[in-house]
Design a protein around this motif. Structure first.
Motif, short mmCIF file in Angstrom:
data_model
loop_
_atom_site.label_atom_id
_atom_site.label_comp_id
_atom_site.label_asym_id
_atom_site.label_seq_id
_atom_site.Cartn_x
_atom_site.Cartn_y
_atom_site.Cartn_z
N ASN A 1 0.83 -1.21 0.00
CA ASN A 1 0.00 0.00 0.00
C ASN A 1 0.87 1.25 0.00
O ASN A 1 0.68 2.17 -0.82
N LEU A 2 1.81 1.33 0.94
CA LEU A 2 2.62 2.53 1.09
C LEU A 2 3.53 2.75 -0.11
O LEU A 2 3.67 3.88 -0.61
N MET A 3 4.15 1.67 -0.59
CA MET A 3 5.08 1.82 -1.73
C MET A 3 4.34 2.13 -3.01
O MET A 3 4.78 2.96 -3.82
N LEU A 4 3.19 1.48 -3.23
CA LEU A 4 2.41 1.74 -4.44
C LEU A 4 1.89 3.18 -4.44
O LEU A 4 1.90 3.86 -5.47
N ASN A 5 1.46 3.67 -3.27
CA ASN A 5 1.02 5.08 -3.17
C ASN A 5 2.17 6.02 -3.54
O ASN A 5 1.97 7.02 -4.24
N GLY A 6 3.38 5.69 -3.05
CA GLY A 6 4.53 6.54 -3.35
C GLY A 6 4.87 6.55 -4.82
O GLY A 6 5.14 7.62 -5.40
N VAL A 7 4.84 5.38 -5.46
CA VAL A 7 5.12 5.30 -6.90
C VAL A 7 4.09 6.10 -7.69
O VAL A 7 4.43 6.87 -8.60
N GLU A 8 2.81 5.94 -7.33
CA GLU A 8 1.75 6.63 -8.07
C GLU A 8 1.80 8.14 -7.85
O GLU A 8 1.37 8.92 -8.71
#
Length: 505
Positions: free
Chosen positions: A405-412
């Motif tokens: 969740n946290l990493m995908l939010n950061g990438v997006e």
């Protein structure tokens, strides 16, 4: 030093008054005597709150002892009243005692005065102590009844020899029977839910035979069709009579607790369903990356399989080369299986499974899983992991979900302009494990930052608003904390802590 005996003496004869005082003081009484000869003086004397005793002659010129007795009974019924008279006949004396006098002493036999006073004072003291004990007992009963009502806990007694059963008021209220009803096992069974009667009967039968303490939970089916949950606990005790045997116990109405448990379970299942949906949604967003991730080792396996076949078809065949190609093919397929295992674990449903988890390993797994999507978004993933970070007891899939969740939010957050995503791990000063995920995106406004952990709040056009809310709940269930810090235009950092001995609840 003895406290003074305070006496109201109704006597018109000076000599008799002095004689009475001398007799009492000769027996070690310290007397404070208030003497009265008229009705007014007697009434005034009754107002002394410190009085211990009333001694009264039967006949006086302007007053009489029976009238004095009636006044004393009306005003100070607790005071001992002894007639001391020379004109009191036997029949009159007995009638006076019936009316309320404590005793009578004939002046011709004043030797009886001291024993009479001693007995009267002793009886008064015992009566006061008994009243005090009775009052304390009634107060205790009142407190107990109120405590039982507030806690929905009734008490009961069950005499096995006679079959007699005692219920407190609260027990009657729990079973919704009138207090006039004689409690019995049949009443209990009649009120018990039909599906629970056999179980309850079996528990009671065993208690009768083994005479050991028992605990049982069952449902009650009330007259209006509603259902209650009760819990009964009882232990054996010796009865009042030799050889008797009784069970003393408590019955608790646990309906509210049961309903709360059911509601908590319903919410827990709802949270689990939402978490599962969140994982599936994320995997849908990563479908292209996953396809690319799986395609690479599958392609390599196919190439090595073709090479192995060619080495074997040569004339002469070259087994070492063929073996080398076969080994490469196995390695590629093993890597494919590992990727599929990592992905399928995120689709798994079920209760949390606690195990020792290496957080650094989870970070590396998620970095590999998100590598293709990050590359296509011009985002580089950098890790700064403490190699001495200890393992934590937790649910691996749930922590994978939080990090994804946290990493995908950061990438997006950086997909339009690219940037760098940094995932770091370290040990805090107080010994907890700290994971931070930082991006170089645009960060959050103050309004958005205040709401990002609210369910269904999202800053993404296609977002569900559940990822961060679920992530915070997961970390809290592990005994940790998840928070965010950001500056508008300078990226965002999400951090969470876990105790070394964290367990998923």
């Amino acid at each position: 030093m003895k406290s003074a005996l305070r006496i109201l003496l109704l006597e018109d004869n000076n000599h008799d008054a002095e004689l009475i005082q001398e007799l009492l003081e000769a027996d070690q009484f310290v007397c404070e005597i208030t003497r009265a000869q008229t009705r007014g003086e007697f009434v005034a004397g009754l107002e002394d709150a410190g009085l211990d005793l009333i001694l009264a002659d039967y006949k006086l010129p302007s007053f009489d002892g029976l009238s004095a007795l009636q006044l004393a009974l009306d005003a100070r019924a607790d005071l001992p009243f002894i007639f001391v008279s020379g004109s009191l006949g036997e029949e009159v004396a007995i009638e006076a005692v019936k009316i309320g006098a404590t005793d009578y002493v004939v002046k011709s036999r004043l030797s009886r005065l001291v024993p009479s006073v001693q007995r009267a004072l002793r009886e008064t003291r015992e009566r006061a102590e008994r009243k005090k004990a009775e009052k304390a007992f009634r107060r205790s009963e009142m407190y107990l009844a109120e405590a039982q009502r507030l806690s929905h806990t009734g008490s009961f007694g069950w005499d096995l020899a006679s079959g007699e059963i005692y219920w407190s008021e609260e027990t009657y209220r729990i079973f919704e029977y009138e207090p006039a009803s004689a409690p019995s096992l049949q009443l209990v069974l009649d009120r018990t839910h039909p599906d629970d009667r056999t179980h309850l009967q079996r528990i009671l039968d065993r208690a009768l035979i083994e005479r050991t303490e028992f605990t049982v939970e069952h449902r009650l089916l009330m007259a209006d069709g509603s259902v209650k949950y009760v819990r009964a606990v009882a232990h054996p005790s010796a009865g009042e009579d030799p050889g008797s045997f009784v069970f003393v116990g408590a019955v608790m109405d646990i309906t509210e607790r049961k309903r709360a448990e059911e509601e908590r379970e319903r919410l827990r299942q709802l949270e689990a369903d939402l978490a599962y949906i969140n994982r599936v949604t994320m995997m849908g967003e990563l479908a292209a990356s996953l396809a690319h991730e799986i395609k690479q080792p599958v392609t390599a396996a196919a190439i090595n399989a073709q090479a192995c076949s060619q080495w074997l078809r040569r004339d002469p065949p070259d087994p070492p080369k063929a073996s080398e190609a076969a080994a490469a093919m196995v390695a590629a397929l093993t890597r494919t299986a590992d990727i599929i295992d990592r992905v399928s674990s995120l689709y798994r449903r079920g209760k949390p499974e606690r195990e020792l988890v290496d957080l650094n390993e989870v970070v590396r797994e998620m970095s590999v899983l998100l590598a293709d999507k990050a590359t296509r978004s011009a985002v580089s993933i950098r890790t700064d992991l403490d190699p001495a970070l200890p393992a934590s007891t937790a649910d691996r899939v749930q922590l994978q979900q939080v990090l994804m969740n946290l990493m995908l939010n950061g990438v997006e957050a950086m997909q339009d302009k690219g940037g760098e995503l940094t995932v770091a791990s370290k040990r805090t000063e107080d010994g907890q494990l700290l994971i931070s995920v930082s991006d170089t995106g645009i960060g959050f406004s103050s309004d958005a930052a205040a709401r990002i952990f609210d369910a269904f709040f999202t800053t993404k056009p296609q977002g569900t608003g559940m990822g961060l809310s679920i992530s915070r709940r997961i970390i809290a269930a592990h005994g940790g904390r998840l928070w965010e810090s950001s500056t508008t235009g300078q990226g965002a950092t999400f951090q969470f802590t876990l105790p070394v001995g964290a367990t998923a609840s």
